[in-house]
Design a protein around this motif. Structure first.
Motif, PDB file in Angstrom:
ATOM      1  N   GLU A 159       0.876  -1.172   0.000  1.00 24.98           N
ATOM      2  CA  GLU A 159       0.000   0.000   0.000  1.00 24.98           C
ATOM      3  C   GLU A 159       0.910   1.217   0.000  1.00 24.98           C
ATOM      4  OE1 GLU A 159      -2.539   0.167   3.435  1.00 24.98           O
ATOM      5  OE2 GLU A 159      -4.158   1.075   2.269  1.00 24.98           O
ATOM      6  N   ARG A 198     -12.311  -6.025  -0.436  1.00 26.50           N
ATOM      7  CA  ARG A 198     -11.462  -4.891  -0.878  1.00 26.50           C
ATOM      8  C   ARG A 198     -11.006  -5.101  -2.321  1.00 26.50           C
ATOM      9  NH1 ARG A 198      -7.982  -2.432   2.846  1.00 26.50           N
ATOM     10  NH2 ARG A 198      -7.371  -1.243   1.015  1.00 26.50           N
ATOM     11  N   ASP A 205     -10.250  -3.107  -4.466  1.00 28.27           N
ATOM     12  CA  ASP A 205      -9.158  -2.184  -4.826  1.00 28.27           C
ATOM     13  C   ASP A 205      -7.783  -2.782  -4.539  1.00 28.27           C
ATOM     14  OD1 ASP A 205     -10.164  -1.903  -2.053  1.00 28.27           O
ATOM     15  OD2 ASP A 205      -8.479  -0.501  -1.819  1.00 28.27           O
ATOM     16  N   THR A 206      -7.725  -3.853  -3.752  1.00 25.79           N
ATOM     17  CA  THR A 206      -6.420  -4.453  -3.430  1.00 25.79           C
ATOM     18  C   THR A 206      -6.023  -5.550  -4.425  1.00 25.79           C
ATOM     19  OG1 THR A 206      -7.371  -6.114  -1.931  1.00 25.79           O
ATOM     20  CG2 THR A 206      -6.736  -4.000  -0.959  1.00 25.79           C
TER      21      THR A 206
END
Ligand SMILES: [Zn+2]
Length: 172
Positions: free
Chosen positions: A115, A140, A142-143
């Motif tokens: 991140e 998540r 987005d990960t």
């Protein structure tokens, strides 16, 4: 204790118990278990990691644990850790306990989320999943594509400030 010495103990047991005559013994690379007994193949397998990490007494106990499986099967076609297996372990001089007898190696990988400039540890892993590129953290999306494996030693060094992020090998 090395494999040659274990093999010698096994040969002595084969002399003592003729039903073991057609059995063989080998090494494997298992990390979570110490040994295995394959009754169809008449084969006992001992983990090389187990041999590296444990005392002679513990390794011998693992051998006796597996030989007891072999004898219980040869004599009565019994598998598992029931009374007949326990009888054989005791006769061989081993411990009839099944768990908590030995050390296992630390998982070699840390699964991390990259991140920005931070590596956030998710969990130790014993093996890498080849589909990691497509994985995401639960809930998540987005990960996706931001999860990597890092060698535990490198991760610890990065965590202690001994390695910069550019020196860490991120594996997908
Ligand atoms: Zn067992």
């Amino acid at each position: 204790m090395n494999f040659t010495q274990i093999n010698q103990r096994f040969l002595a047991l084969q002399q003592q118990y003729p039903k073991l005559a057609s059995w063989s013994i080998k090494l494997d690379r298992a990390r979570r278990r110490a040994g295995a007994c394959y009754v169809q193949r008449k084969m006992i397998s001992i983990s090389a990691h187990h041999i590296e990490l444990n005392s002679e007494a513990t390794i011998i106990d693992t051998l006796l644990h597996e030989v007891a499986h072999a004898l219980a099967y040869e004599h009565d076609r019994i598998t598992g850790h029931g009374p007949l297996w326990r009888k054989w372990v005791k006769r061989l001089g081993g411990q009839p306990e099944v768990t908590g007898r030995f050390k296992v190696p630390d998982a070699p990988w840390m699964l991390v989320h990259l991140e920005g400039e931070e590596l956030r540890p998710i969990a130790p892993r014993h093996r890498r999943n080849r589909s990691i590129k497509h994985f995401m953290m639960r809930g998540r999306p987005d990960t996706r594509g931001q999860l990597f494996y890092v060698d535990q030693v490198e991760f610890k060094r990065w965590h202690h400030g001994e390695l910069s992020l550019t020196d860490v090998t991120l594996i997908q």
